[in-house]
Design a protein around this motif. Structure first.
Motif, PDB file in Angstrom:
ATOM      1  N   THR A   5     -16.524 -15.038 -14.552  1.00 38.34           N
ATOM      2  CA  THR A   5     -16.410 -16.162 -13.626  1.00 38.34           C
ATOM      3  C   THR A   5     -17.813 -16.514 -13.125  1.00 38.34           C
ATOM      4  N   CYS A  13      -9.671 -16.771 -12.274  1.00 37.51           N
ATOM      5  CA  CYS A  13      -9.405 -17.434 -13.550  1.00 37.51           C
ATOM      6  C   CYS A  13      -7.908 -17.296 -13.820  1.00 37.51           C
ATOM      7  N   SER A  67     -19.559 -13.724  -9.247  1.00 34.14           N
ATOM      8  CA  SER A  67     -19.286 -13.687 -10.682  1.00 34.14           C
ATOM      9  C   SER A  67     -18.778 -12.293 -11.026  1.00 34.14           C
ATOM     10  N   GLY A  98     -15.142 -22.565 -12.738  1.00 34.13           N
ATOM     11  CA  GLY A  98     -15.417 -21.173 -13.052  1.00 34.13           C
ATOM     12  C   GLY A  98     -15.513 -20.247 -11.850  1.00 34.13           C
ATOM     13  N   CYS A 129     -12.088 -19.321 -17.430  1.00 30.35           N
ATOM     14  CA  CYS A 129     -13.537 -19.054 -17.353  1.00 30.35           C
ATOM     15  C   CYS A 129     -14.160 -19.011 -18.744  1.00 30.35           C
ATOM     16  N   SER A 153     -23.276 -15.997 -16.308  1.00 29.38           N
ATOM     17  CA  SER A 153     -21.962 -16.194 -16.928  1.00 29.38           C
ATOM     18  C   SER A 153     -22.028 -17.109 -18.147  1.00 29.38           C
TER      19      SER A 153
END
Length: 190
Positions: free
Chosen positions: A37, A159, A53, A155, A32, A107
């Protein structure tokens, strides 16, 4: 390594991830970039409740700061733009107007960008230009379209480098999975 892999497979045999009683699609990516993320709505346009995320481990990104330069002619061919019509001797100021990131997700990945007056999503640019990640900076230089990216993959979800970093810090697979897959539960079949 083979012994570790065999032990991991044996210890997790029959373990599944569930969200609201249903087996999930556990998406993952390589790196990521070490920070966060991505939410799938920013990549594919759809929301998935367990793919949100989340903060990552702070792992050192093996894919940090990869810079590529695409010739203006090749960029025009891949993107349908008119970058090569700009003289190589154009001023830095006028070149900076040719490529602008117009939106980023929380992100840091590019949501939207304007290149030679044409709008693109970050995911579209990643695909068309074969970029490692949509987390990038771009500019038009006399040499071409210069892009510096961070991370590797879409992403979304777990990760892999972050999960490895969390494991080194002492978290077990349960903690790692439940961190990356929001609101999920682990269950064992049978």
């Amino acid at each position: 390594n083979e012994a570790k892999i065999r032990a991991a497979v044996r210890d997790t045999a029959g373990v599944i991830l569930l969200y609201d009683g249903e087996i999930i699609d556990p998406l993952y990516h390589s790196s990521c970039g070490g920070e966060k993320t991505e939410d799938p709505v920013n990549v594919w346009g759809g929301s998935v409740p367990y793919l949100r995320s989340v903060a990552c481990s702070g792992h050192e990104d093996p894919y940090s700061s990869k810079t590529i330069v695409v010739s203006l002619e090749k960029a025009d061919q891949l993107l349908g733009t008119a970058l090569s019509a700009v003289a190589a001797s154009a001023s830095v100021g006028s070149r900076s107007q040719l490529c602008q990131v117009t939106g980023r997700s929380s992100s840091g990945r590019v949501l939207t960008a304007s290149i030679s007056g044409k709008e693109f999503s970050g995911a579209e640019l990643r695909s068309r230009l074969e970029l490692p990640s949509a987390n990038f900076r771009a500019s038009v230089t006399a040499e071409g379209l210069e892009i510096t990216s961070k991370g590797y993959g879409h992403g979304v979800g777990m990760c892999q480098y972050g999960a490895n970093d969390y494991a080194r810090k002492g978290l077990d697979y349960r903690q790692i999975l439940l961190h990356y897959y929001t609101g999920c539960a682990l269950a064992r079949l049978g």
